[in-house]
Design a protein around this motif. Sequence first.
Motif, PDB file in Angstrom:
ATOM      1  N   LEU A  36       0.846  -1.189   0.000  1.00 16.79           N
ATOM      2  CA  LEU A  36       0.000   0.000   0.000  1.00 16.79           C
ATOM      3  C   LEU A  36       0.883   1.241   0.000  1.00 16.79           C
ATOM      4  O   LEU A  36       2.012   1.205   0.485  1.00 16.79           O
ATOM      5  CB  LEU A  36      -0.892   0.039   1.248  1.00 16.79           C
ATOM      6  N   CYS A  37       0.351   2.344  -0.521  1.00 24.52           N
ATOM      7  CA  CYS A  37       1.021   3.635  -0.375  1.00 24.52           C
ATOM      8  C   CYS A  37       0.030   4.758  -0.675  1.00 24.52           C
ATOM      9  O   CYS A  37      -0.992   4.541  -1.337  1.00 24.52           O
ATOM     10  CB  CYS A  37       2.270   3.742  -1.249  1.00 24.52           C
ATOM     11  N   LEU A  38       0.345   5.951  -0.167  1.00 26.94           N
ATOM     12  CA  LEU A  38      -0.468   7.143  -0.369  1.00 26.94           C
ATOM     13  C   LEU A  38       0.289   8.131  -1.227  1.00 26.94           C
ATOM     14  O   LEU A  38       1.531   8.153  -1.243  1.00 26.94           O
ATOM     15  CB  LEU A  38      -0.790   7.808   0.975  1.00 26.94           C
ATOM     16  N   ASN A  39      -0.455   8.987  -1.943  1.00 26.97           N
ATOM     17  CA  ASN A  39       0.225  10.065  -2.659  1.00 26.97           C
ATOM     18  C   ASN A  39       0.525  11.201  -1.687  1.00 26.97           C
ATOM     19  O   ASN A  39       0.170  11.155  -0.510  1.00 26.97           O
ATOM     20  CB  ASN A  39      -0.604  10.528  -3.860  1.00 26.97           C
ATOM     21  N   SER A  40       1.165  12.242  -2.165  1.00 23.14           N
ATOM     22  CA  SER A  40       1.645  13.310  -1.284  1.00 23.14           C
ATOM     23  C   SER A  40       0.508  14.065  -0.603  1.00 23.14           C
ATOM     24  O   SER A  40       0.641  14.509   0.534  1.00 23.14           O
ATOM     25  CB  SER A  40       2.514  14.285  -2.076  1.00 23.14           C
ATOM     26  N   SER A  41      -0.632  14.201  -1.277  1.00 21.56           N
ATOM     27  CA  SER A  41      -1.754  14.950  -0.698  1.00 21.56           C
ATOM     28  C   SER A  41      -2.655  14.085   0.170  1.00 21.56           C
ATOM     29  O   SER A  41      -3.525  14.596   0.873  1.00 21.56           O
ATOM     30  CB  SER A  41      -2.593  15.582  -1.811  1.00 21.56           C
ATOM     31  N   GLY A  42      -2.478  12.759   0.120  1.00 23.12           N
ATOM     32  CA  GLY A  42      -3.332  11.858   0.872  1.00 23.12           C
ATOM     33  C   GLY A  42      -4.699  11.645   0.262  1.00 23.12           C
ATOM     34  O   GLY A  42      -5.570  11.028   0.877  1.00 23.12           O
ATOM     35  N   GLN A  43      -4.920  12.114  -0.961  1.00 24.60           N
ATOM     36  CA  GLN A  43      -6.224  11.986  -1.610  1.00 24.60           C
ATOM     37  C   GLN A  43      -6.343  10.738  -2.479  1.00 24.60           C
ATOM     38  O   GLN A  43      -7.425  10.419  -2.954  1.00 24.60           O
ATOM     39  CB  GLN A  43      -6.500  13.227  -2.459  1.00 24.60           C
ATOM     40  N   ARG A  44      -5.221  10.054  -2.705  1.00 27.53           N
ATOM     41  CA  ARG A  44      -5.242   8.833  -3.503  1.00 27.53           C
ATOM     42  C   ARG A  44      -4.486   7.731  -2.778  1.00 27.53           C
ATOM     43  O   ARG A  44      -3.376   7.939  -2.297  1.00 27.53           O
ATOM     44  CB  ARG A  44      -4.610   9.074  -4.898  1.00 27.53           C
ATOM     45  N   LEU A  45      -5.109   6.562  -2.721  1.00 26.82           N
ATOM     46  CA  LEU A  45      -4.533   5.379  -2.097  1.00 26.82           C
ATOM     47  C   LEU A  45      -4.200   4.373  -3.185  1.00 26.82           C
ATOM     48  O   LEU A  45      -5.037   4.084  -4.037  1.00 26.82           O
ATOM     49  CB  LEU A  45      -5.522   4.784  -1.096  1.00 26.82           C
TER      50      LEU A  45
END
Length: 520
Positions: free
Chosen positions: A254-263
């Motif tokens: 798993l990982c998140l993008n920099s803004s936390g709006q996409r997983l």
Amino acid sequence: MAAYKPVVVQACPKLGERITQDTLYWRGDKTPVQIKEFGAINKIDFSPVPPYNYAVTASSRIHIYGRYSQEPIKTFSRFRDAAYCATYRDDGRLLAAGSEDGSVCLFDVSGKAPLRQFEGHTKPVHVVAFLSDKYRIFSGGDDYSSNLWDIPSATEIISYREHTDYVRCGCASKVNADVFITGSYDHTVKLFDARTKSSVMTIEHGHPVESVLLFPSGGLLVSAGGRYVKVWDVLKGGQLLVSLKNHHKTVTCLCLNSSGQRLLSGSLDRHVKIYSTTSYKVVHSFNYATSILSLALSPEDETIVVGMTNGVLNVKHRKPEEKNENSQKKRQPAYRTYVKGRTYMPKQEDFCVSKPVKRVLRKYDKLLRSFQSSKALDAVLEPPIMLHTPEVTVAVMQELHRRGTLRSALAGRDEKQVNLLLTFVARRVIEPRFTPVLVTVADMITDIYQPVVGQSAIVDKQFLKLQQAIGKEIDYQEELLEVLGMMDTLFATFTKKRDTCLEENKSNGVTEIIETSTNY
């Protein structure tokens, strides 16, 4: 003699893919770079500080790659056996990793030999991460334990032995320097506080947990195991918010993008799914060659790196955005340049030279031009054409029927050819765009080969399949007609009610007007 006109293949419109802003964004990548490692890639981690190098853990080595380099700029190979889970500290200066022999190694990014080596686990260590205070490390191993270490003194602070199976994943809170989370193959996710002697929360995932992720706010936790990705509310005591089942095999990372709006989630089914963290719906997906073990996204979302089971590292860079202000567009020729001379009418004394256009005919067109009907039908019954472009096969059948030679083309075929022909008709006769032609073809085949029914088990089986397909289609049509009749009745009822209401309103309006006039 008039020139031969090729068969016209009716083109049917296809449903296009829905183009969204996410589709345009995630497709804006350069051609991926493939890098071969020495073994399966179990961890990829980006440095949090520029120039955003990334550490790749594979086999018994840790390679540091530059942002655009295809060769490692640094290698840590002081491991007796396999290395696991190389992770950067928040300042990008230190790197911690586990090993097969149960030790945890701490490296200075600018050096080669380990700065510290923590001994305490009795089995391989698969989880290593820094706490947010930068002076403590926690680790998890196959001995079911989760240990907390002090970096300056290289000593063990506390050891938790609450899991009943391998500890394979973990993460630290960025909000609270004492909180960290571990996931295990015992189907549980445990939240620990370094100030207590036991876990403060246990979450039951339901499958062996392969990856855990904590949102930057510290309020939401994501766990991955089996085919499921689950989102939990930590502030409500581990309440389940969403359970996602979009993969066909085990989700591994798993990982998140920099803004936390996409997983992002990677799986053994060779797909990376991208979810919106507001609706938790899949907004885009990537397909890779083999099963995915690790995944990482650069802090600026400029690079996505995927590690696979065959040791291949797939690196995608985003294309730089075009700056319209600075770039001067090359002036294009005016419209009159392209249409110049098109309307010119030759004069009487002009000598016109016409260039003959060579028309390339397909195989079935050549056979139709020479009136070889049976061979033309054979040409379009080849598997590549039948499976991928059935409209071509049907167009040739329609042309043969128009010429009146379809019956002769269908006759005189052996068992294998009849089986192939019946397979195509039984599969495609239920498609509305092909039904008018293939019903005629089915009638002719039945008339021609009716005398030989019962002599071949294969042909008889195909006739039965054709009968079943047509029978099911007739049943569907009858059910649809019944539904259509119900809908007509409902619509008629609604129309009558509406007309009655309008008449009542009109009559009430007239009555009110009469009463008002009598009062005067």
